[in-house]
Design an enzyme around this catalytic site. Structure first.
Site, PDB file in Angstrom:
ATOM      1  N   ASP A   1       1.101  -1.103   0.032  1.00  0.00           N
ATOM      2  CA  ASP A   1      -0.142  -0.125   0.100  1.00  0.00           C
ATOM      3  C   ASP A   1       1.003   1.005  -0.046  1.00  0.00           C
ATOM      4  OD1 ASP A   1      -2.693   1.131   0.437  1.00  0.00           O
ATOM      5  OD2 ASP A   1      -1.643   2.185   1.940  1.00  0.00           O
TER       6      ASP A   1
ATOM      7  N   ASN B   1      -2.272  13.202  -3.618  1.00  0.00           N
ATOM      8  CA  ASN B   1      -2.976  13.677  -4.561  1.00  0.00           C
ATOM      9  C   ASN B   1      -3.736  14.982  -4.248  1.00  0.00           C
ATOM     10  OD1 ASN B   1      -2.832  11.415  -6.259  1.00  0.00           O
ATOM     11  ND2 ASN B   1      -4.603  10.260  -5.578  1.00  0.00           N
TER      12      ASN B   1
ATOM     13  N   ASP C   1      -0.628   9.766 -10.736  1.00  0.00           N
ATOM     14  CA  ASP C   1      -0.649   8.536 -11.821  1.00  0.00           C
ATOM     15  C   ASP C   1       0.879   8.293 -11.699  1.00  0.00           C
ATOM     16  OD1 ASP C   1      -3.453   8.289 -11.491  1.00  0.00           O
ATOM     17  OD2 ASP C   1      -3.639   9.822 -13.420  1.00  0.00           O
TER      18      ASP C   1
ATOM     19  N   GLU D   1      -4.398   2.576  -4.514  1.00  0.00           N
ATOM     20  CA  GLU D   1      -2.946   2.523  -4.515  1.00  0.00           C
ATOM     21  C   GLU D   1      -2.461   1.349  -3.845  1.00  0.00           C
ATOM     22  OE1 GLU D   1      -5.107   4.197  -0.556  1.00  0.00           O
ATOM     23  OE2 GLU D   1      -5.390   4.325  -2.913  1.00  0.00           O
TER      24      GLU D   1
END
Length: 513
Positions: A362, A370, A379, A406
Protein backbone atom coordinates in the site's frame (compact mmCIF):
# COMPACT_ATOMS: atom_id res chain seq x y z
CA UNK A 1 -2.91 -24.24 -27.82
CA UNK A 2 -6.63 -24.21 -28.65
CA UNK A 3 -5.94 -22.02 -31.66
CA UNK A 4 -3.20 -24.41 -32.79
CA UNK A 5 -5.57 -27.37 -32.42
CA UNK A 6 -8.28 -25.49 -34.34
CA UNK A 7 -5.83 -24.75 -37.17
CA UNK A 8 -4.74 -28.38 -37.26
CA UNK A 9 -8.36 -29.54 -37.49
CA UNK A 10 -9.08 -26.92 -40.12
CA UNK A 11 -6.07 -27.98 -42.19
CA UNK A 12 -7.09 -31.61 -41.78
CA UNK A 13 -10.64 -30.92 -42.96
CA UNK A 14 -9.38 -28.85 -45.90
CA UNK A 15 -6.91 -31.60 -46.78
CA UNK A 16 -9.64 -34.25 -46.64
CA UNK A 17 -11.92 -32.15 -48.86
CA UNK A 18 -9.11 -31.47 -51.35
CA UNK A 19 -8.08 -35.14 -51.38
CA UNK A 20 -11.73 -36.13 -51.81
CA UNK A 21 -12.07 -33.85 -54.83
CA UNK A 22 -8.82 -35.18 -56.27
CA UNK A 23 -9.82 -38.80 -55.62
CA UNK A 24 -13.25 -38.32 -57.20
CA UNK A 25 -11.74 -36.61 -60.25
CA UNK A 26 -9.03 -39.27 -60.56
CA UNK A 27 -11.60 -42.08 -60.27
CA UNK A 28 -13.85 -40.42 -62.86
CA UNK A 29 -10.97 -39.91 -65.27
CA UNK A 30 -9.62 -43.43 -64.78
CA UNK A 31 -13.07 -44.99 -65.28
CA UNK A 32 -13.63 -42.88 -68.39
CA UNK A 33 -10.20 -43.88 -69.71
CA UNK A 34 -10.97 -47.57 -69.20
CA UNK A 35 -14.30 -47.15 -70.97
CA UNK A 36 -12.65 -45.29 -73.85
CA UNK A 37 -9.98 -47.97 -74.12
CA UNK A 38 -12.54 -50.79 -74.08
CA UNK A 39 -14.65 -49.03 -76.72
CA UNK A 40 -11.57 -48.71 -78.94
CA UNK A 41 -10.77 -52.41 -78.48
CA UNK A 42 -14.35 -53.40 -79.26
CA UNK A 43 -14.46 -51.14 -82.31
CA UNK A 44 -11.17 -52.48 -83.67
CA UNK A 45 -12.33 -56.09 -83.17
CA UNK A 46 -15.59 -55.36 -84.98
CA UNK A 47 -13.72 -53.80 -87.91
CA UNK A 48 -11.31 -56.72 -87.93
CA UNK A 49 -14.17 -59.24 -88.05
CA UNK A 50 -15.78 -57.46 -91.00
CA UNK A 51 -12.49 -57.20 -92.93
CA UNK A 52 -11.51 -60.78 -92.20
CA UNK A 53 -14.89 -61.98 -93.45
CA UNK A 54 -14.64 -60.01 -96.72
CA UNK A 55 -11.00 -60.89 -97.34
CA UNK A 56 -11.58 -64.53 -96.45
CA UNK A 57 -14.52 -64.64 -98.86
CA UNK A 58 -12.42 -63.24 -101.73
CA UNK A 59 -9.56 -65.63 -100.97
CA UNK A 60 -11.98 -68.52 -100.91
CA UNK A 61 -13.27 -67.54 -104.36
CA UNK A 62 -9.70 -67.37 -105.65
CA UNK A 63 -8.88 -70.75 -104.13
CA UNK A 64 -11.98 -72.25 -105.74
CA UNK A 65 -10.77 -70.85 -109.03
CA UNK A 66 -7.39 -72.53 -108.54
CA UNK A 67 -9.05 -75.83 -107.69
CA UNK A 68 -11.29 -75.53 -110.75
CA UNK A 69 -8.26 -75.15 -112.99
CA UNK A 70 -6.64 -78.17 -111.33
CA UNK A 71 -9.72 -80.33 -111.84
CA UNK A 72 -10.04 -79.32 -115.48
CA UNK A 73 -6.38 -79.97 -116.18
CA UNK A 74 -6.65 -83.47 -114.71
CA UNK A 75 -9.58 -84.44 -116.97
CA UNK A 76 -8.52 -87.33 -119.27
CA UNK A 77 -9.88 -85.66 -122.39
CA UNK A 78 -8.24 -82.29 -121.65
CA UNK A 79 -5.11 -82.77 -123.82
CA UNK A 80 -7.22 -83.69 -126.85
CA UNK A 81 -9.53 -80.69 -126.71
CA UNK A 82 -9.29 -77.60 -128.89
CA UNK A 83 -7.74 -74.49 -127.26
CA UNK A 84 -11.04 -72.68 -126.79
CA UNK A 85 -12.59 -75.77 -125.18
CA UNK A 86 -9.56 -76.16 -122.94
CA UNK A 87 -10.06 -72.54 -121.82
CA UNK A 88 -13.71 -73.23 -120.96
CA UNK A 89 -12.81 -76.41 -119.08
CA UNK A 90 -10.11 -74.66 -117.09
CA UNK A 91 -11.70 -71.30 -116.30
CA UNK A 92 -15.45 -71.27 -116.93
CA UNK A 93 -16.31 -73.47 -113.98
CA UNK A 94 -13.98 -71.54 -111.64
CA UNK A 95 -15.30 -68.49 -109.88
CA UNK A 96 -13.01 -65.50 -110.16
CA UNK A 97 -12.37 -63.11 -107.28
CA UNK A 98 -12.95 -59.51 -108.25
CA UNK A 99 -9.54 -58.35 -107.10
CA UNK A 100 -7.55 -61.04 -109.02
CA UNK A 101 -5.19 -59.72 -111.66
CA UNK A 102 -4.63 -62.99 -113.52
CA UNK A 103 -5.14 -66.72 -113.22
CA UNK A 104 -2.47 -68.77 -115.02
CA UNK A 105 -1.41 -72.36 -115.52
CA UNK A 106 2.28 -73.14 -116.08
CA UNK A 107 3.96 -76.45 -116.85
CA UNK A 108 6.78 -78.11 -114.96
CA UNK A 109 9.31 -75.90 -116.76
CA UNK A 110 7.50 -72.74 -115.69
CA UNK A 111 6.14 -71.90 -119.15
CA UNK A 112 2.68 -70.43 -119.44
CA UNK A 113 0.25 -72.88 -121.02
CA UNK A 114 -3.05 -71.18 -120.19
CA UNK A 115 -4.45 -68.10 -118.50
CA UNK A 116 -7.83 -66.75 -117.62
CA UNK A 117 -7.73 -63.98 -120.19
CA UNK A 118 -9.16 -64.01 -123.76
CA UNK A 119 -8.59 -67.13 -125.85
CA UNK A 120 -5.40 -66.30 -127.63
CA UNK A 121 -2.13 -68.04 -128.15
CA UNK A 122 -0.23 -68.39 -124.89
CA UNK A 123 2.01 -65.45 -124.13
CA UNK A 124 5.75 -66.03 -123.93
CA UNK A 125 5.82 -66.02 -120.16
CA UNK A 126 8.00 -68.14 -117.88
CA UNK A 127 7.43 -68.30 -114.09
CA UNK A 128 10.25 -70.69 -113.21
CA UNK A 129 12.04 -68.04 -111.16
CA UNK A 130 9.01 -67.12 -109.10
CA UNK A 131 8.84 -67.81 -105.38
CA UNK A 132 5.65 -69.88 -105.72
CA UNK A 133 6.97 -72.07 -108.52
CA UNK A 134 10.15 -72.92 -106.60
CA UNK A 135 8.24 -73.89 -103.43
CA UNK A 136 5.96 -76.30 -105.28
CA UNK A 137 8.72 -77.76 -107.42
CA UNK A 138 11.46 -78.11 -104.79
CA UNK A 139 9.39 -78.92 -101.72
CA UNK A 140 6.57 -80.84 -103.41
CA UNK A 141 4.15 -78.55 -101.59
CA UNK A 142 0.62 -79.22 -102.80
CA UNK A 143 -1.29 -76.92 -100.41
CA UNK A 144 -2.22 -73.30 -100.96
CA UNK A 145 0.90 -71.15 -100.96
CA UNK A 146 1.02 -67.37 -100.57
CA UNK A 147 4.08 -65.73 -102.08
CA UNK A 148 6.00 -62.66 -101.04
CA UNK A 149 5.18 -59.46 -102.95
CA UNK A 150 6.83 -59.23 -106.38
CA UNK A 151 6.61 -57.15 -109.54
CA UNK A 152 3.81 -58.18 -111.87
CA UNK A 153 4.83 -59.54 -115.28
CA UNK A 154 1.44 -58.87 -116.77
CA UNK A 155 1.14 -55.26 -115.58
CA UNK A 156 4.77 -54.21 -115.10
CA UNK A 157 5.39 -51.98 -112.11
CA UNK A 158 2.56 -53.25 -109.91
CA UNK A 159 3.39 -55.17 -106.77
CA UNK A 160 1.36 -58.37 -106.50
CA UNK A 161 1.18 -61.49 -104.38
CA UNK A 162 0.48 -64.93 -105.80
CA UNK A 163 -1.73 -67.67 -104.37
CA UNK A 164 -0.83 -70.97 -105.92
CA UNK A 165 -1.26 -74.74 -105.78
CA UNK A 166 1.11 -77.35 -107.19
CA UNK A 167 0.18 -79.89 -109.89
CA UNK A 168 1.47 -83.44 -109.64
CA UNK A 169 0.93 -86.43 -111.98
CA UNK A 170 -0.33 -89.86 -110.97
CA UNK A 171 3.19 -90.86 -110.01
CA UNK A 172 3.54 -87.85 -107.71
CA UNK A 173 5.99 -86.03 -109.95
CA UNK A 174 5.83 -82.28 -110.27
CA UNK A 175 3.74 -81.26 -113.30
CA UNK A 176 3.28 -77.51 -112.94
CA UNK A 177 1.60 -74.76 -110.98
CA UNK A 178 -1.76 -73.01 -111.08
CA UNK A 179 -1.40 -69.48 -109.83
CA UNK A 180 -3.58 -66.44 -109.21
CA UNK A 181 -1.98 -63.01 -108.72
CA UNK A 182 -3.56 -60.20 -106.68
CA UNK A 183 -2.28 -56.60 -106.90
CA UNK A 184 -1.58 -55.09 -103.50
CA UNK A 185 -3.48 -52.01 -104.63
CA UNK A 186 -6.61 -54.13 -105.08
CA UNK A 187 -6.31 -55.44 -101.51
CA UNK A 188 -5.85 -51.88 -100.31
CA UNK A 189 -9.16 -50.94 -101.97
CA UNK A 190 -10.92 -53.37 -99.64
CA UNK A 191 -9.74 -51.22 -96.72
CA UNK A 192 -10.12 -47.78 -98.27
CA UNK A 193 -13.63 -47.11 -96.94
CA UNK A 194 -12.64 -47.74 -93.35
CA UNK A 195 -11.89 -44.86 -91.01
CA UNK A 196 -9.24 -45.70 -88.43
CA UNK A 197 -7.84 -42.21 -87.84
CA UNK A 198 -4.74 -40.60 -89.28
CA UNK A 199 -2.44 -43.08 -87.56
CA UNK A 200 -4.63 -46.17 -87.80
CA UNK A 201 -3.35 -49.12 -89.85
CA UNK A 202 -4.40 -52.49 -91.30
CA UNK A 203 -1.66 -55.06 -91.82
CA UNK A 204 -1.65 -58.41 -93.59
CA UNK A 205 1.14 -60.74 -92.48
CA UNK A 206 2.17 -64.10 -93.80
CA UNK A 207 2.52 -66.92 -91.23
CA UNK A 208 6.31 -66.46 -91.16
CA UNK A 209 6.21 -62.74 -90.29
CA UNK A 210 6.48 -61.31 -93.82
CA UNK A 211 4.44 -58.10 -94.18
CA UNK A 212 2.47 -58.61 -97.39
CA UNK A 213 0.62 -55.30 -97.47
CA UNK A 214 -0.45 -52.42 -95.30
CA UNK A 215 -3.11 -49.74 -95.24
CA UNK A 216 -2.53 -46.86 -95.74
CA UNK A 217 -0.57 -48.36 -98.60
CA UNK A 218 3.11 -47.50 -98.78
CA UNK A 219 5.20 -49.57 -101.15
CA UNK A 220 8.33 -48.90 -99.10
CA UNK A 221 6.90 -50.66 -96.06
CA UNK A 222 5.77 -53.95 -97.62
CA UNK A 223 7.76 -57.17 -98.07
CA UNK A 224 9.55 -56.75 -94.71
CA UNK A 225 10.47 -59.71 -92.56
CA UNK A 226 9.40 -58.80 -89.03
CA UNK A 227 9.49 -62.27 -87.54
CA UNK A 228 12.15 -61.23 -85.01
CA UNK A 229 9.93 -58.53 -83.50
CA UNK A 230 8.22 -59.44 -80.18
CA UNK A 231 5.23 -57.52 -81.48
CA UNK A 232 4.89 -59.77 -84.54
CA UNK A 233 5.77 -62.90 -82.58
CA UNK A 234 2.73 -62.24 -80.44
CA UNK A 235 0.60 -62.07 -83.59
CA UNK A 236 1.95 -65.31 -84.98
CA UNK A 237 1.63 -67.32 -81.77
CA UNK A 238 -2.08 -66.70 -81.12
CA UNK A 239 -5.25 -67.30 -83.08
CA UNK A 240 -6.86 -63.99 -82.19
CA UNK A 241 -6.55 -61.26 -79.58
CA UNK A 242 -6.10 -57.58 -78.71
CA UNK A 243 -3.14 -55.82 -77.12
CA UNK A 244 -1.28 -52.53 -77.27
CA UNK A 245 2.29 -52.17 -78.47
CA UNK A 246 4.75 -50.01 -80.32
CA UNK A 247 4.68 -50.78 -84.01
CA UNK A 248 7.99 -52.18 -85.31
CA UNK A 249 7.19 -50.52 -88.64
CA UNK A 250 6.76 -46.84 -87.69
CA UNK A 251 7.14 -46.75 -83.88
CA UNK A 252 3.57 -45.57 -83.22
CA UNK A 253 1.88 -47.01 -80.12
CA UNK A 254 -1.39 -48.64 -81.15
CA UNK A 255 -4.16 -50.90 -79.90
CA UNK A 256 -3.90 -53.98 -82.14
CA UNK A 257 -6.62 -56.52 -82.77
CA UNK A 258 -5.46 -59.54 -84.77
CA UNK A 259 -6.93 -62.71 -86.21
CA UNK A 260 -5.50 -65.67 -88.09
CA UNK A 261 -7.58 -66.32 -91.24
CA UNK A 262 -9.13 -69.76 -91.32
CA UNK A 263 -7.60 -72.14 -93.89
CA UNK A 264 -5.02 -69.54 -94.99
CA UNK A 265 -1.48 -68.89 -93.73
CA UNK A 266 -2.30 -65.24 -93.10
CA UNK A 267 -2.70 -62.97 -90.09
CA UNK A 268 -4.79 -59.80 -90.37
CA UNK A 269 -4.47 -56.91 -87.91
CA UNK A 270 -6.45 -53.73 -87.31
CA UNK A 271 -4.58 -51.12 -85.29
CA UNK A 272 -5.73 -47.75 -83.95
CA UNK A 273 -3.42 -45.11 -82.52
CA UNK A 274 -3.46 -44.84 -78.73
CA UNK A 275 -2.92 -41.09 -78.97
CA UNK A 276 -5.93 -40.68 -81.24
CA UNK A 277 -8.09 -43.00 -79.13
CA UNK A 278 -7.27 -41.02 -75.99
CA UNK A 279 -7.26 -37.58 -77.61
CA UNK A 280 -10.83 -36.73 -76.55
CA UNK A 281 -10.21 -38.24 -73.13
CA UNK A 282 -7.06 -36.15 -72.71
CA UNK A 283 -9.01 -32.99 -73.53
CA UNK A 284 -11.63 -33.98 -70.99
CA UNK A 285 -8.90 -34.82 -68.47
CA UNK A 286 -7.33 -31.40 -69.06
CA UNK A 287 -10.63 -29.59 -68.48
CA UNK A 288 -11.51 -31.71 -65.45
CA UNK A 289 -7.96 -31.33 -64.13
CA UNK A 290 -8.21 -27.55 -64.42
CA UNK A 291 -11.60 -27.54 -62.71
CA UNK A 292 -10.27 -29.83 -59.98
CA UNK A 293 -7.23 -27.62 -59.55
CA UNK A 294 -9.43 -24.54 -59.26
CA UNK A 295 -11.69 -26.25 -56.71
CA UNK A 296 -8.74 -27.49 -54.65
CA UNK A 297 -7.11 -24.07 -54.86
CA UNK A 298 -10.40 -22.50 -53.75
CA UNK A 299 -10.62 -24.88 -50.80
CA UNK A 300 -7.03 -24.16 -49.80
CA UNK A 301 -7.48 -20.44 -50.40
CA UNK A 302 -10.63 -20.33 -48.29
CA UNK A 303 -8.83 -22.32 -45.64
CA UNK A 304 -5.97 -19.81 -45.60
CA UNK A 305 -8.44 -16.90 -45.44
CA UNK A 306 -10.39 -18.62 -42.68
CA UNK A 307 -7.20 -19.30 -40.75
CA UNK A 308 -6.16 -15.69 -41.18
CA UNK A 309 -9.53 -14.53 -39.91
CA UNK A 310 -9.35 -17.06 -37.09
CA UNK A 311 -5.91 -15.76 -36.11
CA UNK A 312 -7.15 -12.18 -36.31
CA UNK A 313 -10.12 -12.95 -34.10
CA UNK A 314 -7.98 -15.01 -31.76
CA UNK A 315 -5.49 -12.18 -31.47
CA UNK A 316 -8.33 -9.73 -30.95
CA UNK A 317 -9.87 -11.94 -28.27
CA UNK A 318 -6.48 -12.40 -26.63
CA UNK A 319 -5.96 -8.66 -26.71
CA UNK A 320 -9.38 -8.10 -25.19
CA UNK A 321 -8.64 -10.68 -22.50
CA UNK A 322 -5.28 -9.03 -21.88
CA UNK A 323 -6.93 -5.61 -21.69
CA UNK A 324 -9.58 -6.99 -19.37
CA UNK A 325 -6.82 -8.29 -17.09
CA UNK A 326 -4.45 -5.33 -17.38
CA UNK A 327 -4.42 -2.04 -15.54
CA UNK A 328 -4.34 0.84 -18.03
CA UNK A 329 -2.33 3.17 -15.82
CA UNK A 330 0.52 0.91 -14.72
CA UNK A 331 0.46 -1.84 -17.35
CA UNK A 332 0.39 -4.45 -14.59
CA UNK A 333 -2.26 -7.15 -14.32
CA UNK A 334 -5.39 -5.83 -12.64
CA UNK A 335 -7.36 -7.38 -9.80
CA UNK A 336 -9.05 -9.89 -12.18
CA UNK A 337 -5.74 -10.96 -13.69
CA UNK A 338 -4.27 -11.32 -10.21
CA UNK A 339 -7.11 -13.55 -9.05
CA UNK A 340 -6.80 -15.88 -12.03
CA UNK A 341 -3.04 -16.17 -11.57
CA UNK A 342 -3.39 -16.68 -7.81
CA UNK A 343 -5.87 -19.54 -8.26
CA UNK A 344 -3.66 -21.20 -10.86
CA UNK A 345 -0.52 -20.92 -8.70
CA UNK A 346 -2.41 -22.14 -5.62
CA UNK A 347 -3.40 -25.33 -7.48
CA UNK A 348 0.15 -25.75 -8.76
CA UNK A 349 1.52 -25.38 -5.21
CA UNK A 350 -0.86 -28.10 -4.03
CA UNK A 351 0.33 -30.45 -6.80
CA UNK A 352 4.02 -29.75 -6.23
CA UNK A 353 3.89 -29.37 -2.43
CA UNK A 354 5.79 -26.08 -2.63
CA UNK A 355 5.33 -22.77 -0.82
CA UNK A 356 3.42 -19.80 -2.18
CA UNK A 357 4.14 -16.30 -0.84
CA UNK A 358 2.05 -13.13 -1.18
CA UNK A 359 2.91 -9.45 -0.63
CA UNK A 360 0.22 -6.79 -0.20
CA UNK A 361 1.67 -3.31 -0.81
CA UNK A 362 0.00 0.00 0.00
CA UNK A 363 1.35 3.45 -0.96
CA UNK A 364 1.62 5.52 2.20
CA UNK A 365 -0.35 8.77 2.50
CA UNK A 366 -1.39 8.61 -1.13
CA UNK A 367 -4.66 10.51 -0.69
CA UNK A 368 -2.82 13.50 0.81
CA UNK A 369 -0.32 13.31 -2.08
CA UNK A 370 -3.16 13.60 -4.61
CA UNK A 371 -4.69 16.46 -2.65
CA UNK A 372 -1.38 18.34 -2.50
CA UNK A 373 0.13 17.57 -5.94
CA UNK A 374 -2.85 16.59 -8.04
CA UNK A 375 -4.06 13.35 -9.54
CA UNK A 376 -1.72 13.63 -12.53
CA UNK A 377 1.30 13.46 -10.27
CA UNK A 378 -0.38 10.69 -8.34
CA UNK A 379 -0.67 8.62 -11.51
CA UNK A 380 3.03 9.17 -12.19
CA UNK A 381 3.84 7.89 -8.69
CA UNK A 382 1.80 4.73 -9.25
CA UNK A 383 3.57 4.11 -12.58
CA UNK A 384 7.00 4.56 -10.95
CA UNK A 385 6.14 2.14 -8.14
CA UNK A 386 4.85 -0.40 -10.69
CA UNK A 387 8.19 -0.23 -12.51
CA UNK A 388 10.02 -0.67 -9.21
CA UNK A 389 8.01 -3.80 -8.46
CA UNK A 390 8.84 -5.24 -11.87
CA UNK A 391 12.55 -4.56 -11.31
CA UNK A 392 12.59 -6.48 -8.03
CA UNK A 393 10.85 -9.71 -9.13
CA UNK A 394 12.89 -11.55 -11.71
CA UNK A 395 11.66 -15.11 -11.95
CA UNK A 396 9.30 -15.93 -14.87
CA UNK A 397 6.41 -16.97 -12.63
CA UNK A 398 6.71 -14.07 -10.15
CA UNK A 399 3.90 -11.59 -10.63
CA UNK A 400 3.15 -7.99 -9.64
CA UNK A 401 -0.41 -6.63 -10.00
CA UNK A 402 -2.35 -3.49 -9.20
CA UNK A 403 -4.89 -4.68 -6.65
CA UNK A 404 -6.89 -1.47 -6.65
CA UNK A 405 -6.39 2.24 -6.00
CA UNK A 406 -2.97 2.66 -4.42
CA UNK A 407 -2.66 -1.03 -3.50
CA UNK A 408 -0.42 -3.57 -5.22
CA UNK A 409 0.05 -7.33 -4.84
CA UNK A 410 3.11 -9.45 -5.54
CA UNK A 411 2.76 -13.20 -5.95
CA UNK A 412 5.88 -15.32 -5.42
CA UNK A 413 5.56 -19.04 -6.27
CA UNK A 414 7.93 -21.51 -4.60
CA UNK A 415 8.98 -18.89 -2.05
CA UNK A 416 8.99 -19.35 1.75
CA UNK A 417 8.39 -16.66 4.34
CA UNK A 418 12.03 -15.62 4.74
CA UNK A 419 12.49 -15.24 1.00
CA UNK A 420 9.27 -13.26 0.69
CA UNK A 421 10.35 -10.95 3.54
CA UNK A 422 13.70 -10.30 1.81
CA UNK A 423 11.98 -9.34 -1.44
CA UNK A 424 9.52 -7.12 0.45
CA UNK A 425 12.39 -5.25 2.10
CA UNK A 426 14.10 -4.77 -1.26
CA UNK A 427 10.89 -3.31 -2.68
CA UNK A 428 10.41 -0.96 0.31
CA UNK A 429 13.95 0.38 0.04
CA UNK A 430 13.75 0.66 -3.79
CA UNK A 431 10.60 2.82 -3.52
CA UNK A 432 12.30 5.12 -1.01
CA UNK A 433 15.36 5.29 -3.26
CA UNK A 434 13.23 6.76 -6.04
CA UNK A 435 13.13 9.91 -3.93
CA UNK A 436 9.63 11.05 -4.84
CA UNK A 437 9.05 14.14 -2.67
CA UNK A 438 5.97 13.95 -0.46
CA UNK A 439 5.77 16.84 1.98
CA UNK A 440 2.56 15.45 3.42
CA UNK A 441 4.40 12.34 4.69
CA UNK A 442 6.41 12.31 7.89
CA UNK A 443 9.19 10.69 5.83
CA UNK A 444 9.13 13.55 3.27
CA UNK A 445 9.39 11.00 0.43
CA UNK A 446 7.02 8.44 -1.00
CA UNK A 447 7.03 5.17 0.96
CA UNK A 448 5.09 1.92 1.02
CA UNK A 449 3.79 -0.45 3.67
CA UNK A 450 3.97 -4.20 2.96
CA UNK A 451 2.18 -7.18 4.46
CA UNK A 452 3.87 -10.57 3.91
CA UNK A 453 2.35 -14.06 4.14
CA UNK A 454 3.44 -17.49 2.93
CA UNK A 455 1.80 -20.93 2.99
CA UNK A 456 2.43 -24.47 1.84
CA UNK A 457 -1.06 -25.52 0.66
CA UNK A 458 -2.23 -29.12 0.68
CA UNK A 459 -5.05 -31.00 -0.99
CA UNK A 460 -8.42 -29.60 0.05
CA UNK A 461 -7.05 -26.22 1.15
CA UNK A 462 -8.15 -22.88 -0.23
CA UNK A 463 -6.19 -19.70 -0.81
CA UNK A 464 -8.51 -17.19 0.81
CA UNK A 465 -6.70 -17.66 4.15
CA UNK A 466 -3.43 -16.59 2.58
CA UNK A 467 -5.09 -13.51 1.09
CA UNK A 468 -6.61 -12.59 4.43
CA UNK A 469 -3.32 -13.18 6.26
CA UNK A 470 -1.41 -10.90 3.89
CA UNK A 471 -4.13 -8.28 4.20
CA UNK A 472 -3.99 -8.49 7.99
CA UNK A 473 -0.20 -8.13 7.93
CA UNK A 474 -0.55 -5.05 5.72
CA UNK A 475 -3.01 -3.55 8.20
CA UNK A 476 -0.49 -4.15 10.96
CA UNK A 477 2.28 -2.43 8.96
CA UNK A 478 0.09 0.62 8.38
CA UNK A 479 -1.01 0.70 12.05
CA UNK A 480 2.65 0.60 13.12
CA UNK A 481 3.40 3.90 11.42
CA UNK A 482 3.75 2.86 7.76
CA UNK A 483 6.98 2.55 5.72
CA UNK A 484 7.46 -0.89 7.18
CA UNK A 485 6.96 -4.61 6.72
CA UNK A 486 4.88 -6.96 8.79
CA UNK A 487 4.86 -10.72 8.46
CA UNK A 488 1.71 -12.71 9.15
CA UNK A 489 2.00 -15.00 12.13
CA UNK A 490 1.73 -18.57 10.86
CA UNK A 491 -0.30 -19.54 13.87
CA UNK A 492 -2.90 -16.97 12.91
CA UNK A 493 -3.86 -18.58 9.63
CA UNK A 494 -2.17 -22.00 9.25
CA UNK A 495 -5.22 -23.66 10.72
CA UNK A 496 -7.37 -21.74 8.23
CA UNK A 497 -5.44 -23.17 5.25
CA UNK A 498 -6.67 -26.67 6.18
CA UNK A 499 -10.43 -26.34 5.82
CA UNK A 500 -13.23 -28.82 5.32
CA UNK A 501 -14.83 -29.02 1.86
CA UNK A 502 -17.83 -26.86 2.77
CA UNK A 503 -15.61 -24.15 4.18
CA UNK A 504 -13.32 -24.42 1.16
CA UNK A 505 -16.29 -23.77 -1.05
CA UNK A 506 -17.34 -20.75 0.96
CA UNK A 507 -13.84 -19.35 1.00
CA UNK A 508 -13.45 -20.06 -2.68
CA UNK A 509 -16.59 -18.12 -3.42
CA UNK A 510 -15.28 -15.33 -1.24
CA UNK A 511 -12.09 -15.27 -3.28
CA UNK A 512 -14.05 -14.82 -6.47
CA UNK A 513 -16.14 -11.96 -5.15
Amino acid sequence: MKRLISEVYLNLIAGVIALGILALSAHTLWTDRLNTWQEAETSSRNVLTAIARDLGSDLELLDLSLKGVMEGQRHVEFPHLLPDLQHHVLFDRAASASFVESLVLVDKAGNLIADGGPVIAPRPLNMADSDAFKVHREQSYSGLYVSRPFRSRIRPGDLVIALSRGLYDSSGHFAGVVMGTVPLSNIDKLFSDLSLGHKGAINLFRHDGILLTRHPYDERQVDQSLAGSPHVQRLLQGKAGTFDSLSPIDGVRRIISFERLDRYPLVLTVAVSVDEVLAAWKRKALVLGLVTGVLCSAVLGLTVLFQRELRRRTHAEAKLRRIARTDDLTGLPNRRGFRETFEREWRQAIRSGSSLALLYIDVDYFKSFNDRYGHGRGDEVLGAIARTLGANIRRPRDMAARHGGEEFAVLLPETDLSGAKLIAENIRQAVMAIGLVHEGSPYQVMTVSIGVASARPSCGSVGVALLEAADAALYQAKAAGRNGIRVADASDFSSQVQTPPNAATRNGNLLKQ
